[in-house]
Design a protein around this motif. Sequence first.
Motif, PDB file in Angstrom:
ATOM      1  N   LYS A   1       0.830  -1.206   0.000  1.00 41.58           N
ATOM      2  CA  LYS A   1       0.000   0.000   0.000  1.00 41.58           C
ATOM      3  C   LYS A   1       0.864   1.256   0.000  1.00 41.58           C
ATOM      4  CE  LYS A   1      -3.739  -2.497   0.360  1.00 41.58           C
ATOM      5  NZ  LYS A   1      -4.696  -2.609  -0.772  1.00 41.58           N
ATOM      6  N   ALA A   2       0.355   2.307  -0.659  1.00 42.19           N
ATOM      7  CA  ALA A   2       1.121   3.552  -0.747  1.00 42.19           C
ATOM      8  C   ALA A   2       0.198   4.756  -0.585  1.00 42.19           C
ATOM      9  CB  ALA A   2       1.866   3.640  -2.072  1.00 42.19           C
ATOM     10  N   PHE A   3       0.657   5.706   0.218  1.00 33.27           N
ATOM     11  CA  PHE A   3      -0.041   6.963   0.498  1.00 33.27           C
ATOM     12  C   PHE A   3       0.912   8.103   0.199  1.00 33.27           C
ATOM     13  CE2 PHE A   3      -0.096  10.278   3.830  1.00 33.27           C
ATOM     14  CZ  PHE A   3      -1.311  10.889   3.577  1.00 33.27           C
ATOM     15  N   VAL A   4       0.438   9.139  -0.490  1.00 30.47           N
ATOM     16  CA  VAL A   4       1.283  10.285  -0.834  1.00 30.47           C
ATOM     17  C   VAL A   4       0.623  11.562  -0.323  1.00 30.47           C
ATOM     18  CG1 VAL A   4       2.297  11.653  -2.698  1.00 30.47           C
ATOM     19  CG2 VAL A   4       2.307   9.160  -2.825  1.00 30.47           C
ATOM     20  N   TYR A   5       1.442  12.375   0.348  1.00 26.15           N
ATOM     21  CA  TYR A   5       0.988  13.637   0.944  1.00 26.15           C
ATOM     22  C   TYR A   5       1.729  14.768   0.246  1.00 26.15           C
ATOM     23  CZ  TYR A   5       0.268  17.134   4.689  1.00 26.15           C
ATOM     24  OH  TYR A   5      -0.057  18.256   5.423  1.00 26.15           O
ATOM     25  N   ALA A   6       1.000  15.545  -0.559  1.00 27.29           N
ATOM     26  CA  ALA A   6       1.622  16.606  -1.361  1.00 27.29           C
ATOM     27  C   ALA A   6       0.832  17.892  -1.191  1.00 27.29           C
ATOM     28  CB  ALA A   6       1.686  16.193  -2.829  1.00 27.29           C
ATOM     29  N   THR A   7       1.118  18.592  -0.121  1.00 28.15           N
ATOM     30  CA  THR A   7       0.440  19.856   0.125  1.00 28.15           C
ATOM     31  C   THR A   7       1.369  21.019  -0.226  1.00 28.15           C
ATOM     32  OG1 THR A   7      -0.861  21.103   1.747  1.00 28.15           O
ATOM     33  CG2 THR A   7       1.174  20.057   2.541  1.00 28.15           C
ATOM     34  N   ASP A   8       0.784  22.208  -0.394  1.00 29.45           N
ATOM     35  CA  ASP A   8       1.544  23.437  -0.634  1.00 29.45           C
ATOM     36  C   ASP A   8       2.534  23.292  -1.776  1.00 29.45           C
ATOM     37  OD1 ASP A   8       1.323  25.480   2.108  1.00 29.45           O
ATOM     38  OD2 ASP A   8       0.480  23.471   2.175  1.00 29.45           O
ATOM     39  N   THR A   9       2.042  22.768  -2.882  1.00 26.34           N
ATOM     40  CA  THR A   9       2.888  22.664  -4.066  1.00 26.34           C
ATOM     41  C   THR A   9       2.123  23.202  -5.263  1.00 26.34           C
ATOM     42  OG1 THR A   9       4.316  21.193  -5.346  1.00 26.34           O
ATOM     43  CG2 THR A   9       2.219  20.267  -4.588  1.00 26.34           C
ATOM     44  N   GLU A  10       2.741  24.088  -5.995  1.00 28.50           N
ATOM     45  CA  GLU A  10       2.097  24.735  -7.135  1.00 28.50           C
ATOM     46  C   GLU A  10       2.468  24.014  -8.418  1.00 28.50           C
ATOM     47  OE1 GLU A  10       1.606  29.268  -9.030  1.00 28.50           O
ATOM     48  OE2 GLU A  10       2.815  28.911  -7.233  1.00 28.50           O
ATOM     49  N   HIS A  11       1.488  23.834  -9.282  1.00 31.55           N
ATOM     50  CA  HIS A  11       1.736  23.189 -10.566  1.00 31.55           C
ATOM     51  C   HIS A  11       2.564  24.103 -11.473  1.00 31.55           C
ATOM     52  CE1 HIS A  11      -1.939  25.618 -10.859  1.00 31.55           C
ATOM     53  NE2 HIS A  11      -1.561  25.849 -12.105  1.00 31.55           N
ATOM     54  N   TYR A  12       3.139  23.496 -12.495  1.00 34.35           N
ATOM     55  CA  TYR A  12       3.896  24.244 -13.495  1.00 34.35           C
ATOM     56  C   TYR A  12       3.029  24.454 -14.726  1.00 34.35           C
ATOM     57  CZ  TYR A  12       7.945  23.088 -10.616  1.00 34.35           C
ATOM     58  OH  TYR A  12       8.819  22.953  -9.566  1.00 34.35           O
ATOM     59  N   GLU A  13       3.113  25.622 -15.308  1.00 33.03           N
ATOM     60  CA  GLU A  13       2.272  25.935 -16.460  1.00 33.03           C
ATOM     61  C   GLU A  13       2.667  25.082 -17.661  1.00 33.03           C
ATOM     62  OE1 GLU A  13       0.729  29.874 -18.946  1.00 33.03           O
ATOM     63  OE2 GLU A  13       2.079  30.079 -17.222  1.00 33.03           O
ATOM     64  N   GLY A  14       1.684  24.384 -18.191  1.00 34.26           N
ATOM     65  CA  GLY A  14       1.898  23.632 -19.413  1.00 34.26           C
ATOM     66  C   GLY A  14       2.441  22.232 -19.230  1.00 34.26           C
TER      67      GLY A  14
ATOM     68  N   GLY B   1      -6.783  39.157  -6.824  1.00 26.97           N
ATOM     69  CA  GLY B   1      -6.232  38.929  -8.145  1.00 26.97           C
ATOM     70  C   GLY B   1      -5.612  37.555  -8.323  1.00 26.97           C
ATOM     71  N   SER B   2      -4.665  37.449  -9.245  1.00 25.48           N
ATOM     72  CA  SER B   2      -4.035  36.181  -9.570  1.00 25.48           C
ATOM     73  C   SER B   2      -3.264  35.633  -8.367  1.00 25.48           C
ATOM     74  CB  SER B   2      -3.087  36.358 -10.749  1.00 25.48           C
ATOM     75  OG  SER B   2      -2.293  35.202 -10.936  1.00 25.48           O
ATOM     76  N   LYS B   3      -3.316  34.308  -8.206  1.00 27.50           N
ATOM     77  CA  LYS B   3      -2.570  33.633  -7.128  1.00 27.50           C
ATOM     78  C   LYS B   3      -1.331  32.913  -7.678  1.00 27.50           C
ATOM     79  CE  LYS B   3      -6.049  34.741  -4.437  1.00 27.50           C
ATOM     80  NZ  LYS B   3      -7.074  35.139  -5.418  1.00 27.50           N
ATOM     81  N   LYS B   4      -0.966  33.190  -8.908  1.00 28.90           N
ATOM     82  CA  LYS B   4       0.217  32.556  -9.477  1.00 28.90           C
ATOM     83  C   LYS B   4       1.452  32.945  -8.673  1.00 28.90           C
ATOM     84  CE  LYS B   4      -1.536  32.224 -14.214  1.00 28.90           C
ATOM     85  NZ  LYS B   4      -1.323  32.589 -15.648  1.00 28.90           N
ATOM     86  N   GLY B   5       2.258  31.949  -8.348  1.00 28.59           N
ATOM     87  CA  GLY B   5       3.452  32.184  -7.569  1.00 28.59           C
ATOM     88  C   GLY B   5       3.252  32.123  -6.075  1.00 28.59           C
ATOM     89  N   TRP B   6       2.022  31.869  -5.641  1.00 30.19           N
ATOM     90  CA  TRP B   6       1.742  31.816  -4.202  1.00 30.19           C
ATOM     91  C   TRP B   6       2.013  30.434  -3.615  1.00 30.19           C
ATOM     92  CZ3 TRP B   6      -2.920  35.214  -2.305  1.00 30.19           C
ATOM     93  CH2 TRP B   6      -2.757  36.520  -2.784  1.00 30.19           C
ATOM     94  N   GLY B   7       2.274  29.441  -4.471  1.00 30.26           N
ATOM     95  CA  GLY B   7       2.674  28.135  -3.969  1.00 30.26           C
ATOM     96  C   GLY B   7       1.555  27.132  -3.770  1.00 30.26           C
ATOM     97  N   HIS B   8       0.413  27.353  -4.429  1.00 31.40           N
ATOM     98  CA  HIS B   8      -0.724  26.442  -4.268  1.00 31.40           C
ATOM     99  C   HIS B   8      -1.310  26.088  -5.625  1.00 31.40           C
ATOM    100  CE1 HIS B   8      -0.482  27.073   0.023  1.00 31.40           C
ATOM    101  NE2 HIS B   8      -0.417  28.368  -0.218  1.00 31.40           N
ATOM    102  N   SER B   9      -2.194  25.096  -5.647  1.00 30.06           N
ATOM    103  CA  SER B   9      -2.663  24.554  -6.916  1.00 30.06           C
ATOM    104  C   SER B   9      -4.185  24.468  -6.936  1.00 30.06           C
ATOM    105  CB  SER B   9      -2.016  23.180  -7.149  1.00 30.06           C
ATOM    106  OG  SER B   9      -2.201  22.757  -8.485  1.00 30.06           O
ATOM    107  N   THR B  10      -4.700  23.708  -7.915  1.00 32.17           N
ATOM    108  CA  THR B  10      -6.136  23.586  -8.141  1.00 32.17           C
ATOM    109  C   THR B  10      -6.519  22.120  -8.304  1.00 32.17           C
ATOM    110  OG1 THR B  10      -6.042  23.609 -10.566  1.00 32.17           O
ATOM    111  CG2 THR B  10      -6.000  25.753  -9.447  1.00 32.17           C
ATOM    112  N   PHE B  11      -7.816  21.858  -8.237  1.00 30.95           N
ATOM    113  CA  PHE B  11      -8.278  20.474  -8.415  1.00 30.95           C
ATOM    114  C   PHE B  11      -8.019  19.979  -9.832  1.00 30.95           C
ATOM    115  CE2 PHE B  11     -12.065  23.014  -9.447  1.00 30.95           C
ATOM    116  CZ  PHE B  11     -12.460  22.447 -10.654  1.00 30.95           C
ATOM    117  N   GLU B  12      -8.090  20.856 -10.821  1.00 23.83           N
ATOM    118  CA  GLU B  12      -7.808  20.447 -12.204  1.00 23.83           C
ATOM    119  C   GLU B  12      -6.387  19.919 -12.342  1.00 23.83           C
ATOM    120  OE1 GLU B  12     -10.649  23.073 -15.202  1.00 23.83           O
ATOM    121  OE2 GLU B  12      -8.547  23.619 -14.933  1.00 23.83           O
ATOM    122  N   GLU B  13      -5.442  20.613 -11.732  1.00 21.96           N
ATOM    123  CA  GLU B  13      -4.045  20.184 -11.812  1.00 21.96           C
ATOM    124  C   GLU B  13      -3.820  18.921 -10.985  1.00 21.96           C
ATOM    125  OE1 GLU B  13      -1.977  21.465 -13.916  1.00 21.96           O
ATOM    126  OE2 GLU B  13      -3.345  23.064 -14.527  1.00 21.96           O
ATOM    127  N   GLY B  14      -4.545  18.777  -9.892  1.00 23.26           N
ATOM    128  CA  GLY B  14      -4.461  17.557  -9.111  1.00 23.26           C
ATOM    129  C   GLY B  14      -4.931  16.346  -9.901  1.00 23.26           C
TER     130      GLY B  14
END
Length: 281
Positions: A169-182, A217-230
Amino acid sequence: MLITFWGVRGSIPTPGPNTAKIGGNTSCVEVRAGDAVLIFDGGTGLRLLGKKLLPEMPLVAHMFFSHVHWDHIQGFPFFEPAFVAGNMFHLYGGNIVSRTLEETLAGQMENPNFPVHLSAMAARMTFRDLREGEAVDIDDGHGAAVHVTNASGNHPQGVYAFRVQHEAKAFVYATDTEHYEGRVDDKLVALARGADVLVYDAQYTPEEYTGKAGSAGSKKGWGHSTFEEGVKVAKAAHVRQLVLFHHDPLQTDSAVLEKEARARTTFPDVVAAREGLQIRI
């Protein structure tokens, strides 16, 4: 493994009637693997976990901190088992900041921030600052090892994502990580590959992230992501279940549930983390 969520909110605690269903405590997740007790992050949810652990003393637990921004450590001074002699805590943090984990935890308890210093905690503690990719093996109490590995994420001042492997079994904890564009984060995909559960920072909706909705405004660069990127990471890594985590303090219960529903249209096995949620894998 049994995974229990004690704090699921990001940035700041958000008590009140509009967040009561999802919960307003900041990040804290408990993982049981055999007899081993693992704790991921020490946000305000750690206080509630501490109350639950009191009947199990004397206690040995392993605490992994993704990073040391305040919402991930602010529950530690209120963690009751740490004040009880006979308990043992092994604490791990990333070797990615100017001060060690021990110095950081002690710093938030120094005058004038807090009336009781870290040295007043009677439990035994060991501190280990991890390098990227460094593994930790923990005895599960039944002759097997719980294997914990990490990878760096995309967050101001740095962050670690963790993978817990116990038998099959494997569990992954990935909080406070921002996706990369593209593109997806190759490190995170590699860490999460084939995992049963991926907990992923989905603080913002896509509209909030770009600034089309919400405030500031925009949250780019704030270090967080979205459900779409997840969802993109979960699909690329062939993850079985995706858990949306680190909900924005401005999101009400209904907003979090709407986020969950939107994610399920492209990845059916999605759940929004909420306090008290338990997942057994």
